[in-house]
Design a protein around this motif. Structure first.
Motif, PDB file in Angstrom:
ATOM      1  N   MET A   1     -42.343  25.907  25.406  1.00  0.00           N
ATOM      2  CA  MET A   1     -40.969  26.302  25.619  1.00  0.00           C
ATOM      3  C   MET A   1     -40.599  27.320  24.536  1.00  0.00           C
ATOM      4  N   ASN A   2     -40.101  28.449  24.963  1.00  0.00           N
ATOM      5  CA  ASN A   2     -39.735  29.523  24.045  1.00  0.00           C
ATOM      6  C   ASN A   2     -38.256  29.391  23.671  1.00  0.00           C
ATOM      7  N   ILE A   3     -38.006  29.113  22.396  1.00  0.00           N
ATOM      8  CA  ILE A   3     -36.640  28.944  21.905  1.00  0.00           C
ATOM      9  C   ILE A   3     -36.348  30.052  20.903  1.00  0.00           C
ATOM     10  N   GLN A   4     -35.341  30.860  21.194  1.00  0.00           N
ATOM     11  CA  GLN A   4     -34.928  31.901  20.261  1.00  0.00           C
ATOM     12  C   GLN A   4     -33.797  31.351  19.397  1.00  0.00           C
ATOM     13  N   ILE A   5     -33.900  31.577  18.078  1.00  0.00           N
ATOM     14  CA  ILE A   5     -32.908  31.068  17.136  1.00  0.00           C
ATOM     15  C   ILE A   5     -32.262  32.243  16.424  1.00  0.00           C
ATOM     16  N   ARG A   6     -30.937  32.281  16.472  1.00  0.00           N
ATOM     17  CA  ARG A   6     -30.204  33.386  15.846  1.00  0.00           C
ATOM     18  C   ARG A   6     -29.044  32.842  15.021  1.00  0.00           C
ATOM     19  N   GLY A   7     -29.030  33.200  13.757  1.00  0.00           N
ATOM     20  CA  GLY A   7     -27.927  32.831  12.883  1.00  0.00           C
ATOM     21  C   GLY A   7     -26.961  33.987  12.749  1.00  0.00           C
ATOM     22  N   ILE A   8     -25.696  33.715  12.882  1.00  0.00           N
ATOM     23  CA  ILE A   8     -24.666  34.739  12.755  1.00  0.00           C
ATOM     24  C   ILE A   8     -23.920  34.454  11.462  1.00  0.00           C
ATOM     25  N   GLY A   9     -24.202  35.232  10.430  1.00  0.00           N
ATOM     26  CA  GLY A   9     -23.578  35.034   9.134  1.00  0.00           C
ATOM     27  C   GLY A   9     -24.249  33.969   8.283  1.00  0.00           C
ATOM     28  N   ILE A  10     -25.174  33.225   8.864  1.00  0.00           N
ATOM     29  CA  ILE A  10     -25.940  32.205   8.143  1.00  0.00           C
ATOM     30  C   ILE A  10     -27.416  32.479   8.413  1.00  0.00           C
ATOM     31  N   PRO A  11     -28.201  32.774   7.397  1.00  0.00           N
ATOM     32  CA  PRO A  11     -29.630  32.980   7.647  1.00  0.00           C
ATOM     33  C   PRO A  11     -30.305  31.648   7.969  1.00  0.00           C
ATOM     34  N   PRO A  12     -31.123  31.597   9.017  1.00  0.00           N
ATOM     35  CA  PRO A  12     -31.802  30.346   9.365  1.00  0.00           C
ATOM     36  C   PRO A  12     -32.904  30.015   8.359  1.00  0.00           C
ATOM     37  N   THR A  13     -32.829  28.839   7.765  1.00  0.00           N
ATOM     38  CA  THR A  13     -33.885  28.391   6.865  1.00  0.00           C
ATOM     39  C   THR A  13     -35.019  27.796   7.694  1.00  0.00           C
ATOM     40  N   GLU A  14     -36.168  27.607   7.073  1.00  0.00           N
ATOM     41  CA  GLU A  14     -37.291  26.996   7.789  1.00  0.00           C
ATOM     42  C   GLU A  14     -36.936  25.593   8.245  1.00  0.00           C
ATOM     43  N   ALA A  15     -36.265  24.834   7.385  1.00  0.00           N
ATOM     44  CA  ALA A  15     -35.889  23.465   7.733  1.00  0.00           C
ATOM     45  C   ALA A  15     -34.925  23.446   8.915  1.00  0.00           C
ATOM     46  N   LEU A  16     -33.952  24.343   8.912  1.00  0.00           N
ATOM     47  CA  LEU A  16     -32.992  24.399  10.009  1.00  0.00           C
ATOM     48  C   LEU A  16     -33.680  24.828  11.299  1.00  0.00           C
ATOM     49  N   ALA A  17     -34.532  25.835  11.228  1.00  0.00           N
ATOM     50  CA  ALA A  17     -35.250  26.297  12.417  1.00  0.00           C
ATOM     51  C   ALA A  17     -36.128  25.179  12.988  1.00  0.00           C
ATOM     52  N   ALA A  18     -36.800  24.435  12.127  1.00  0.00           N
ATOM     53  CA  ALA A  18     -37.647  23.322  12.578  1.00  0.00           C
ATOM     54  C   ALA A  18     -36.786  22.242  13.232  1.00  0.00           C
ATOM     55  N   HIS A  19     -35.629  21.956  12.651  1.00  0.00           N
ATOM     56  CA  HIS A  19     -34.720  20.949  13.209  1.00  0.00           C
ATOM     57  C   HIS A  19     -34.223  21.381  14.589  1.00  0.00           C
ATOM     58  N   ILE A  20     -33.837  22.640  14.711  1.00  0.00           N
ATOM     59  CA  ILE A  20     -33.354  23.163  15.989  1.00  0.00           C
ATOM     60  C   ILE A  20     -34.449  23.069  17.044  1.00  0.00           C
ATOM     61  N   GLU A  21     -35.631  23.531  16.721  1.00  0.00           N
ATOM     62  CA  GLU A  21     -36.727  23.493  17.699  1.00  0.00           C
ATOM     63  C   GLU A  21     -37.047  22.064  18.118  1.00  0.00           C
ATOM     64  N   ARG A  22     -37.071  21.140  17.161  1.00  0.00           N
ATOM     65  CA  ARG A  22     -37.383  19.739  17.460  1.00  0.00           C
ATOM     66  C   ARG A  22     -36.317  19.115  18.366  1.00  0.00           C
ATOM     67  N   ARG A  23     -35.046  19.325  18.040  1.00  0.00           N
ATOM     68  CA  ARG A  23     -33.969  18.716  18.821  1.00  0.00           C
ATOM     69  C   ARG A  23     -33.838  19.324  20.219  1.00  0.00           C
ATOM     70  N   ILE A  24     -33.967  20.649  20.309  1.00  0.00           N
ATOM     71  CA  ILE A  24     -33.866  21.305  21.618  1.00  0.00           C
ATOM     72  C   ILE A  24     -35.063  20.917  22.484  1.00  0.00           C
ATOM     73  N   ALA A  25     -36.250  20.894  21.904  1.00  0.00           N
ATOM     74  CA  ALA A  25     -37.442  20.503  22.660  1.00  0.00           C
ATOM     75  C   ALA A  25     -37.305  19.063  23.157  1.00  0.00           C
ATOM     76  N   PHE A  26     -36.777  18.174  22.314  1.00  0.00           N
ATOM     77  CA  PHE A  26     -36.603  16.780  22.712  1.00  0.00           C
ATOM     78  C   PHE A  26     -35.645  16.664  23.898  1.00  0.00           C
ATOM     79  N   SER A  27     -34.547  17.418  23.870  1.00  0.00           N
ATOM     80  CA  SER A  27     -33.536  17.327  24.923  1.00  0.00           C
ATOM     81  C   SER A  27     -33.910  18.063  26.204  1.00  0.00           C
ATOM     82  N   LEU A  28     -34.650  19.162  26.080  1.00  0.00           N
ATOM     83  CA  LEU A  28     -34.887  20.015  27.246  1.00  0.00           C
ATOM     84  C   LEU A  28     -36.337  20.078  27.723  1.00  0.00           C
TER      85      LEU A  28
END
Length: 101
Positions: A1-28
């Motif tokens: 699953m290809n998930i694009q992550i974009r921060g607006i005014g907040i740079p995405p950290t590795e930890a945040l990007a990993a959390h987003i990918e894990r949670r979105i993958a789990f739900s979708l």
């Protein structure tokens, strides 16, 4: 699953990007065959002033049904991501169920 992550005014950290990918993958992940695109955008509306202003928006495109998005807002960005992931899973399930009718 290809998930694009974009921060607006907040740079995405590795930890945040990993959390987003894990949670979105789990739900979708169960809908991966029906999803064409997933874009996660997050921002801090008030900047350093604080408050419930971290926003996470999950945009997705379901094959044959078009684009849709859900949004969650909280003081904690990680919690906003969790809420948005759950909402996205429910919304995709609802869209697919309504399309069967």
């Amino acid at each position: 699953m290809n998930i694009q992550i974009r921060g607006i005014g907040i740079p995405p950290t590795e930890a945040l990007a990993a959390h987003i990918e894990r949670r979105i993958a789990f739900s979708l992940s169960r809908f991966s065959a029906q999803l064409e695109r997933i874009v996660v955008r997050f921002s801090d509306l008030n900047g350093p002033r604080g408050g419930s202003d971290k926003v996470c928006r999950v945009g997705f495109t379901v094959k044959g049904l078009g684009p849709e998005s859900v949004e969650a807002r909280d003081a904690d960005l990680y919690f906003a991501v969790d809420q948005a992931a759950v909402k996205a899973g429910r919304r995709v399930a609802r869209m697919l169920e309504q399309a069967k009718i």
